[in-house]
Enzyme design. Structure first.
Site, PDB file in Angstrom:
ATOM      1  N   GLU A 142       4.381  10.452  16.533  1.00 21.85           N
ATOM      2  CA  GLU A 142       4.108  11.554  15.608  1.00 21.85           C
ATOM      3  C   GLU A 142       5.376  12.106  14.959  1.00 21.85           C
ATOM      4  OE1 GLU A 142       1.368  12.023  14.487  1.00 21.85           O
ATOM      5  OE2 GLU A 142      -0.030  11.255  15.982  1.00 21.85           O
ATOM      6  N   HIS A 150       0.911   9.729   5.813  1.00 21.23           N
ATOM      7  CA  HIS A 150       1.169   9.849   7.249  1.00 21.23           C
ATOM      8  C   HIS A 150       0.300   8.873   8.034  1.00 21.23           C
ATOM      9  CE1 HIS A 150       2.227  12.119  10.971  1.00 21.23           C
ATOM     10  NE2 HIS A 150       1.025  11.713  11.348  1.00 21.23           N
ATOM     11  N   GLU A 151      -0.994   8.878   7.773  1.00 21.55           N
ATOM     12  CA  GLU A 151      -1.890   8.026   8.568  1.00 21.55           C
ATOM     13  C   GLU A 151      -1.651   6.552   8.268  1.00 21.55           C
ATOM     14  OE1 GLU A 151      -3.230   9.547  10.899  1.00 21.55           O
ATOM     15  OE2 GLU A 151      -2.953  11.554  10.069  1.00 21.55           O
ATOM     16  N   HIS A 159       1.365   5.319  10.136  1.00 20.17           N
ATOM     17  CA  HIS A 159       1.074   5.090  11.550  1.00 20.17           C
ATOM     18  C   HIS A 159       0.692   3.636  11.819  1.00 20.17           C
ATOM     19  CE1 HIS A 159       1.452   8.607  13.985  1.00 20.17           C
ATOM     20  NE2 HIS A 159       0.608   9.349  13.306  1.00 20.17           N
ATOM     21  N   GLY A 195      -6.687  16.758  11.241  1.00 23.01           N
ATOM     22  CA  GLY A 195      -6.564  16.505   9.820  1.00 23.01           C
ATOM     23  C   GLY A 195      -7.014  15.097   9.486  1.00 23.01           C
ATOM     24  N   ALA A 196      -6.611  14.146  10.313  1.00 23.89           N
ATOM     25  CA  ALA A 196      -6.978  12.750  10.107  1.00 23.89           C
ATOM     26  C   ALA A 196      -6.586  11.968  11.347  1.00 23.89           C
ATOM     27  CB  ALA A 196      -6.282  12.175   8.868  1.00 23.89           C
ATOM     28  N   GLU A 230      -5.432   7.874  12.716  1.00 29.56           N
ATOM     29  CA  GLU A 230      -4.887   6.615  12.236  1.00 29.56           C
ATOM     30  C   GLU A 230      -5.509   5.386  12.865  1.00 29.56           C
ATOM     31  OE1 GLU A 230      -2.010   7.747  15.692  1.00 29.56           O
ATOM     32  OE2 GLU A 230      -3.183   8.785  14.171  1.00 29.56           O
ATOM     33  N   ASN A 231      -6.784   5.425  13.272  1.00 26.63           N
ATOM     34  CA  ASN A 231      -7.415   4.257  13.877  1.00 26.63           C
ATOM     35  C   ASN A 231      -7.067   2.990  13.095  1.00 26.63           C
ATOM     36  OD1 ASN A 231      -9.155   6.233  15.377  1.00 26.63           O
ATOM     37  ND2 ASN A 231      -9.948   6.527  13.309  1.00 26.63           N
TER      38      ASN A 231
END
Length: 895
Positions: free
Chosen positions: A325, A302-303, A306, A266-267, A269-270
């Site tokens: 997570e 969410h990302e 993170h 989905g994505a 989080e870099n």
């Protein structure tokens, strides 16, 4: 490729700290789709706490050109895919290591590492993709400072992005240019990212509470910029929420989001450069539904969250994946509930999350891929990005929140960051911080026992028995717990289970709760079950109560209590806990469905008792309940959830019973559906807020039920109204609801509507995904769905290489349409096996997720069970299966 018998399990108990640390990484990329050159200069140092040993660097599909140590040549060898350096200088001094490799991004169909999508470079490095970019210690506990220089053709790749802050950029010879990025924070290799291509950005300057300026950017392909406003607003809300709720501020000068349509996840989080699937960035009222808008907000949150829970503190090893997570899912759930605003909207979000847990995670807990929130072993880590790690992990965090309270949880988070910021740690470290910050809490008192939630797989069952003594005016509640054996775990020790509860009078009024020995009473109480069986006695109970147990779904368990229909109807009408009010309706509907499934003969047309139908009418007409909540209460349990309650599953019987129940509600409440449709129209300007979205969701359900009723009566008025609504709708939610009503009711107007829909949105990939998915998930009448799916695979817009498109068609059929997939002639299983093998040759991660559609095959009745086993065998027989797929298939078969 993996050959049969080559799969090697990795065990958590074998963890050892790395023998080498990497302090700095200086990467230079000469980007070319056919041949990208990567110069990797690292400063490495021996770990003094580990005995001296060779440096072993991970690599995958790389062409090695040069290795230098302190500027000079050195000896090395290859051991499988690893680059091994045995003769490095002794001592504690840092060593300069230089490695030059090349790779072919345009041939990378796995979408892991560095790849090209529609002319743009992207990376995906979690979990083990960085080794496909350069040789490295590709593990999360090796954290380094990164400097990245990107060089590319300026016309083809005008935008050059990487982690951190841009410190230098300029032109080079031959029409090329460069950009240099420095990340000021240490990070593991899985958080590395680069993007290069023709992109445009929505930008927003913000100021943090601390007074620091930040630049937020959302990068997309030209033409998609107008669909990024909601993503930007969601990002701004996320930054503000994390500061307000947890005191966590953005720690970079800029924060970037980039969207791509070719993405396995989905994505991602870099650090400072989040790469997203377009599905969770692009949203406009003409192309995205209310659900899409909500998902964008949730995933962006969410990302971003993170950035602290995952990036600033990361995992020691991949067994600790839920450390980041599970915690971050809990945080994004809380964010979405806080953004929803009203108590009812918060309850809707909670119910939606629990439905996912019950319909996906509970079956996983009971199936061949069952594993603890912190697994003990794996063959392919990509297979453990599961609902157990994410959603159950979030429930484990939520239980800690329940046990220490909101303020206590905030104190625990603060201590967690004080202790571990900048480090790679374990799940135990998080729970310890929570307990230490709240020493008088039930969590601290039962700390070691609570940790069993991380080490034991399976869904615990809680049995409740209540006894009322009218003479003594006492109510005695006994709770007992058990947990079934799961794959690899036969014996389970008692868990710590918080059970929030209340008592209702026969008229639905809340009764005060006063335990023996307590001076004060309350209307709700949290009992903490720690033994196999415990008993609580409540005093001053003036009438036989209806227990309201597990309020808010306070623990991820299955509750067993012998409720009468009358007790459940009381809860459905009056319970002050919105979750248990919804739950009462679900329990009743499930009870009637199971009775009908187990009754031999033709499926009856009147499965639901009149009292239940009347109760649902009262909910639908209730003047105070929110529309979104009404829509949830009026939804029947899914076929998948019903199947999980049975020891032997006949998918066609389940489908027939549920359809009969739905048809009964459509006819019995026809006038009420008409009232709901007419009175809940949202005619103002489009807003994706919870109240407006709720009104649209209820009108969508009403329209579907009216079209289903019309199917029985032969009426053409409501299908006609649905088609008209489809044509004139001012937003995608109303348009797609109308189209869905036509398709799922089997109306004659469905086909022209589908054709018109495609013509309208043929240039909108995410909308066309909906078009494919709707047809694959259609109610199967006469076995027509599989032929339609096969035909759609030949459609010019279908591409198996695009994960979104593969999921929209193939996954929607195999994993989300049991009535159509489980065919008596086994054609659905044959189709599944062919697609798993076809996808495995292209993208093993996507193939493994499709393989999971057969996790619960052993519960099937005949002839489905034998046919399913044969299909699994056909996949298992392929000698060059990927690690990803073979692990899933082997565990499913169980041989």
């Amino acid at each position: 490729m993996l050959r049969e018998g080559q799969a090697t399990a990795i065990y958590r108990a074998d963890y050892q700290a790395p023998a080498w640390w990497i302090e700095t990484v200086d990467l230079t990329f000469d980007l070319d789709p056919a041949k990208t050159r990567v110069l990797n200069k690292m400063r490495i140092r021996r770990n003094p706490d580990v005995p001296a040993q060779a440096l072993r660097l991970d690599g995958d599909e790389l062409n090695l050109a040069r290795v230098l140590v302190n500027g000079g040549g050195t000896s090395f060898k290859m051991d499988g895919s690893q680059l091994v350096l045995e003769n490095l200088p002794e001592g504690d001094d840092p060593i300069e290591l230089e490695i030059f490799t090349t790779c072919a991004p345009e041939k990378n169909t796995k979408l892991m590492g560095l790849y090209v999508s529609e002319g743009t470079f992207f990376t995906q490095c979690e979990a083990e993709g960085f080794r496909r970019i350069t040789y490295f210690l590709d593990r999360p506990d090796v954290m380094a400072m990164y400097t990245v220089t990107l060089r590319a053709n300026k016309e083809a790749f005008p935008v050059l992005l990487s982690n951190g802050n841009l410190v230098e950029a300029g032109d080079l010879e031959d029409g090329r240019h460069f950009a240099k990025w420095v990340d000021p924070h240490k990070k593991p290799s899985y958080l590395f990212a680069l993007v290069a291509g023709k992109l445009v950005a929505r930008e927003q300057l913000i100021k943090s509470r601390a007074g620091r300026d930040h630049l937020l950017q959302v990068f997309v392909r030209p033409g998609d910029l107008e669909k990024t406003e909601h993503a930007m607003n969601s990002l701004m809300h996320s930054v503000a929420w994390d500061e307000a709720r947890f005191g966590l501020s953005l720690d970079l000068d800029r924060f970037m989001i980039v969207a791509t349509s070719d993405f396995n996840m989905g994505a991602m989080e870099n650090k400072g450069l989040n790469i997203f699937n377009t599905k969770y960035v692009l949203a406009s009222q003409s192309t995205a539904t209310d659900v899409d808008f909500a998902n964008v907000e949730s995933v962006v949150g969410h990302e971003y969250f993170h950035n602290w829970t995952g990036n600033r503190i990361t995992c020691r090893d991949w067994f600790q994946l839920s450390l980041k997570e599970g915690l971050t899912v809990f945080r994004d759930q809380e964010f979405s509930m806080d953004m929803a605003g009203t108590p009812s909207a918060r309850a809707v979000k909670r119910i939606e999350d629990v439905r996912v847990l019950r319909t996906v995670q509970f079956p996983e807990d009971a199936g061949p891929m069952a594993h603890p929130v912190r697994p003990d072993s794996y063959i392919e880590i990509n297979n453990f990005y599961t609902v157990t790690i994410y959603e159950k992990g979030a429930e484990v965090v939520r239980m800690q929140h329940n046990l220490v309270g909101r303020e206590g949880f905030a104190k625990g988070m603060k201590l967690y960051f004080e202790r571990h910021d900048g480090n790679a740690v374990t799940c135990d470290d998080f729970v310890q911080a929570m307990a230490d910050a709240n020493p008088d809490s039930p969590l601290a008192q039962h700390l070691e026992q609570f940790k069993r939630w991380y080490s034991q797989s399976g869904t615990p069952a809680v049995k409740a028995v209540g006894q009322y003594d009218a003479a003594a005016q006492t109510y005695t509640l006994t709770l007992s717990q058990s947990c079934p054996a799961t794959a690899g775990q036969s014996e389970k020790l008692p868990f710590v289970i918080p059970v929030q509860m209340g008592l209702l009078g026969q008229d639905g009024t809340a009764l005060p709760l006063q335990l023996q020995g307590e001076a004060d009473s309350s209307l709700s109480k949290t009992l903490v079950l720690t033994e196999n069986q415990q008993t609580w006695v409540f005093h001053g109970v003036t009438q036989a109560p209806v227990p309201s147990l597990l309020r808010g779904f306070s623990a991820p368990v299955v509750l067993h209590y012998d409720f009468s229909d009358a007790e459940l109807l009381t809860q459905l009408a009056h319970d002050s806990d919105a979750f248990n009010r919804w739950e009462a309706g679900q329990r009743l509907a499930l009870r009637y469905a199971l009775q009908a499934i187990r009754t031999e003969g033709e499926v009856a047309a009147d499965i639901l008792p009149a009292a239940f139908v009347s109760a649902l009418r009262d909910v639908l007409r209730h003047p105070e309940l929110d529309a979104a909540y009404k829509e949830l209460v009026l939804q029947l349990p899914s076929e998948a959830y019903i199947a999980e309650q049975l020891d032997v599953v006949d998918p066609q019987r389940i489908h027939a019973v549920r359809e009969s129940m739905r048809q009964q509600l459509a006819l019995a409440l026809q006038a009420d559906w008409e009232w709901a449709y007419e009175t809940h129209q949202d005619t103002g300007a489009y807003r994706p807020d919870p109240v407006s979205a709720g009104r649209r969701s209820l009108t969508g359900l009403a329209l579907l039920m009216l079209c289903l009723a019309a199917r029985s009566t032969g009426d053409t008025v409501w299908p006609g109204k649905a088609y008209q609504r489809f044509k004139v709708a001012g937003n995608m939610t109303d348009r797609f609801n109308a189209l869905s009503a036509l398709v799922h009711s089997g109306a004659a107007l469905a086909q022209p509507a589908l054709e018109r829909f495609h013509a309208m949105f043929k240039n909108e990939p995410l909308v066309i995904d909906k078009w494919f998915s709707l047809q694959a998930a259609a109610c199967d009448r006469g076995g027509q769905v599989l032929p339609a799916v096969k035909q759609l695979m030949q459609h010019p817009d279908f591409s198996l290489k695009n994960p979104n498109r593969a999921r929209s068609l193939i996954f929607s059929y195999c994993a989300a349409n049991p009535g159509a997939f489980h065919r008596p002639d086994a054609a659905g299983y044959v189709f599944w096996s062919e697609r798993v093998l076809e996808l495995d040759a292209i993208n093993p991660q996507v193939a493994a997720r499709l393989a999971r559609a057969m996790d619960r095959w052993s519960k099937l009745a005949e002839p489905y069970r034998t046919a399913a086993r044969e299909a699994l065998g056909r996949v298992a027989a392929k000698p060059d299966l990927s690690n990803d797929v073979r692990e899933v298939i082997t565990r499913a078969i169980g041989d």
